[in-house]
Structures are given as structure tokens and as C-alpha cells.
Motif scaffolding. Structure first.
Motif, PDB file in Angstrom:
ATOM      1  N   THR A  84       0.679  -1.189  -0.019  1.00 47.59           N
ATOM      2  CA  THR A  84       0.079   0.050   0.025  1.00 47.59           C
ATOM      3  C   THR A  84       0.929   1.180   0.027  1.00 47.59           C
ATOM      4  O   THR A  84       1.888   1.154   0.698  1.00 47.59           O
ATOM      5  CB  THR A  84      -0.946   0.099   1.378  1.00 47.59           C
ATOM      6  OG1 THR A  84      -0.037   0.157   2.343  1.00 47.59           O
ATOM      7  CG2 THR A  84      -1.882  -0.997   1.080  1.00 47.59           C
ATOM      8  N   ASP A 109       0.922   5.654  -0.260  1.00 45.61           N
ATOM      9  CA  ASP A 109       0.149   6.978  -0.394  1.00 45.61           C
ATOM     10  C   ASP A 109       1.410   7.765  -0.802  1.00 45.61           C
ATOM     11  O   ASP A 109       2.140   8.357   0.373  1.00 45.61           O
ATOM     12  CB  ASP A 109      -0.543   7.240   0.915  1.00 45.61           C
ATOM     13  CG  ASP A 109      -1.217   8.694   0.506  1.00 45.61           C
ATOM     14  OD1 ASP A 109      -0.924   9.607  -0.029  1.00 45.61           O
ATOM     15  OD2 ASP A 109      -2.409   8.802   1.244  1.00 45.61           O
ATOM     16  N   SER A 152      -2.953   7.557  -3.763  1.00 42.16           N
ATOM     17  CA  SER A 152      -2.729   6.271  -3.146  1.00 42.16           C
ATOM     18  C   SER A 152      -3.019   5.322  -3.914  1.00 42.16           C
ATOM     19  O   SER A 152      -4.146   5.387  -4.769  1.00 42.16           O
ATOM     20  CB  SER A 152      -3.550   6.366  -1.754  1.00 42.16           C
ATOM     21  OG  SER A 152      -5.050   6.456  -2.076  1.00 42.16           O
TER      22      SER A 152
END
Length: 279
Positions: free
Chosen positions: A90, A92, A97
Motif C-alpha cells: 500500500t 500514499d 494512494s
């Protein structure tokens, strides 16, 4: 009696603390040689049959009064033979993001990479790949960037007794942070060499490694690079204080060493759209 109780308690505490001082840190003479321990841990890491691992990177800067942050995290499960790596990333990056799930797996006709960033699975033949842990596991890629190591003490980490080592790191560790700073602030006005120029001015960079006292395996790495980045930025003429690095940390951990369950490739990934590798 209350006073006496307190006095006994304080005597007990000071004795306890004194004992703690002598047992908790481990006598320097009893601690193994840092270079040897680190070399053995490298060998052990590259011989892992399986493990779970995490990696986190956080960069927070203030540029002309505005806060900009870049965070990325990766959780992986690795199995050596047959080789398969499951990864969940993940990120951002300055507000953009995303998340990606990937499986990299050895099959009869080569190594395939299966990926899904939210819009369905794709599969790509990867060609020659180094499938060893030190290449495939993010946090272990820090190891070639270690220039020196020094024994600090023994510590408990995650319920295990570990040796804590101070690492002197090569400035290359800061490259992606500097690239993010240059891209998001526009300093260097698109100069192709600015990242290398800035890296060349890096001061000493330190981090920590934790190595299991029981089996000589790496358990955790931590790097704090904020001060080093601020020193680098202070070398830019005319920048004054328009860029400040508030935080830059890298960390990662290893667990389920030689005991992780091998990931299983999901059917929908197997049936993903085949894409030919670029290049």
C-alpha cells in the motif's frame, strides 16, 4: 510502618535496578563479535526456507509551509522451494494512494508475476530472477547498504532475546527519499544529476539491526534518516529553510522464520490476462 514499607520498597527497587543494570545489558565481554554475528545472520537470511516480513517507509516534509507525506508499506510471505512470494503493498505518495497484491511464482515454464492493483489480475513472465531472500524481501535489501556494524547490547524484541547492532549505512539508502523530495518540490529544476549531487553531500547515516540470540537470524531493522536529509538539504544554495524534513523512517521485521506457510496462488490470478514483459 508506612515509612518503613516505603524504605524497604526503595531499597528493594534500587537493588533490583542495580541488578537489572548488570544483567539486562549483558557484559560487553560476553557479547559476540558484531562483524561475525552480522555475517552469520546474512548467511542465515539467505538460507531461509520461508518467512513472513514487513517493510514500512515514511517521509514527511514541509515545503513552503505545506506538509507533504510519502508512505509505503509491504507485507510479504516468502517460500524458497518451490519459490513463491506473496506481497501486499500500500502506498500514499503525496496524496496519490494505491494498493497492489502480487504473487511471484516459479512454474514449469519460468517465473511468473501475477498482479492486481484493483482492476483485475494480470500475469507476466518475469524471465531470469534471483529468488533468494536477500533479493526478494524488501527489508533484507538494506543489507548490501551496510558499511559497518557495532555491538550495542542485548534487548528483548517481540518476546525474543536479541543482539542490538548499530549500523553505519551508505547514503544510497536515502536515494528514494531524495527523489521524492526533488520531484514534489521542483528543486533542481529538472536537473538529471541533482539526486546524485545531493547524495554525495550526505553525512553519516545510522540504523539498527536486531539479531536473534537464539538462532542468529535478523529480526528487525530501523533507520531514522530525517537528520541526514536535513543536513543534505542545508547544502543547497538559496534554499534556506523552505524545505524541512519532519520525519524519515524505514523499518522492517521478519517472523515465522523457516515456519511460514507457503502462499497459494488464487485461481482468479492464474486466469489473469497475460501481458508480455516490457523491454
Amino acid at each position: 510502618p508506612m515509612k518503613r514499607r516505603l524504605k524497604i520498597l526503595s531499597v528493594f527497587l534500587s537493588t533490583f535496578l542495580a541488578a537489572g543494570l548488570f544483567t539486562g545489558c549483558g557484559n560487553a565481554a560476553d557479547l559476540p563479535d558484531a562483524d561475525m554475528l552480522f555475517r552469520e545472520a546474512m548467511t542465515n537470511a539467505n538460507a531461509l526456507s520461508s518467512c513472513d516480513a514487513t517493510y514500512q517507509s515514511t517521509l514527511e516534509i514541509t515545503f513552503e509551509g505545506e506538509k507533504i507525506s510519502f508512505t509505503s508499506e509491504n507485507t510479504v510471505t516468502y517460500a524458497a522451494s518451490p519459490f513463491i512470494l506473496k506481497s501486499f503493498q500500500t502506498s500514499d505518495l503525496a496524496g496519490a494512494s494505491g494498493q497492489t497484491e502480487t504473487y511471484t511464482a516459479a512454474e514449469d515454464d519460468g517465473i511468473w508475476v501475477y498482479a492486481n492493483s484493483g482492476d483485475g489480475w494480470t500475469r507476466t513472465l518475469a524471465g531470469e530472477l534471483d529468488t533468494t531472500p536477500m533479493t526478494q524481501i524488501d527489508i533484507l535489501r538494506l543489507i548490501p547498504q551496510v558499511a559497518a556494524q557495532k555491538m550495542i547490547r542485548t534487548e528483548d524484541t517481540g518476546g525474543q532475546k536479541a543482539y542490538k547492532l548499530e549500523l553505519t549505512l551508505k547514503s544510497e539508502v536515502l536515494r528514494s527519499a531524495i527523489e521524492n523530495i526533488v520531484t514534489s518540490t521542483g528543486i533542481g529544476e529538472g536537473s538529471a544529476t541533482i539526486v546524485d549531487t545531493l547524495l554525495a553531500t550526505a553525512p553519516e547515516l545510522y540504523g539498527y539491526a536486531y539479531i536473534s540470540a537464539e538462532d542468529g537470524q535478523f529480526l528487525q531493522f530501523d533507520v531514522d534518516g530525517a537528520e541526514a536529509l536535513n543536513t543534505i538539504l542545508s547544502h543547497i544554495d538559496g534554499m534556506d529553510a523552505s524545505i524541512k524534513v519532519n520525519k524519515y523512517v524505514l523499518s522492517g521485521s521478519l517472523s515465522s522464520l523457516n515456519q511460514a506457510e507457503a502462499p497459494v496462488l488464487p485461481d482468479e490470478a492464474k486466469n489473469g490476462e497475460t501481458i508480455s514483459a516490457v523491454g
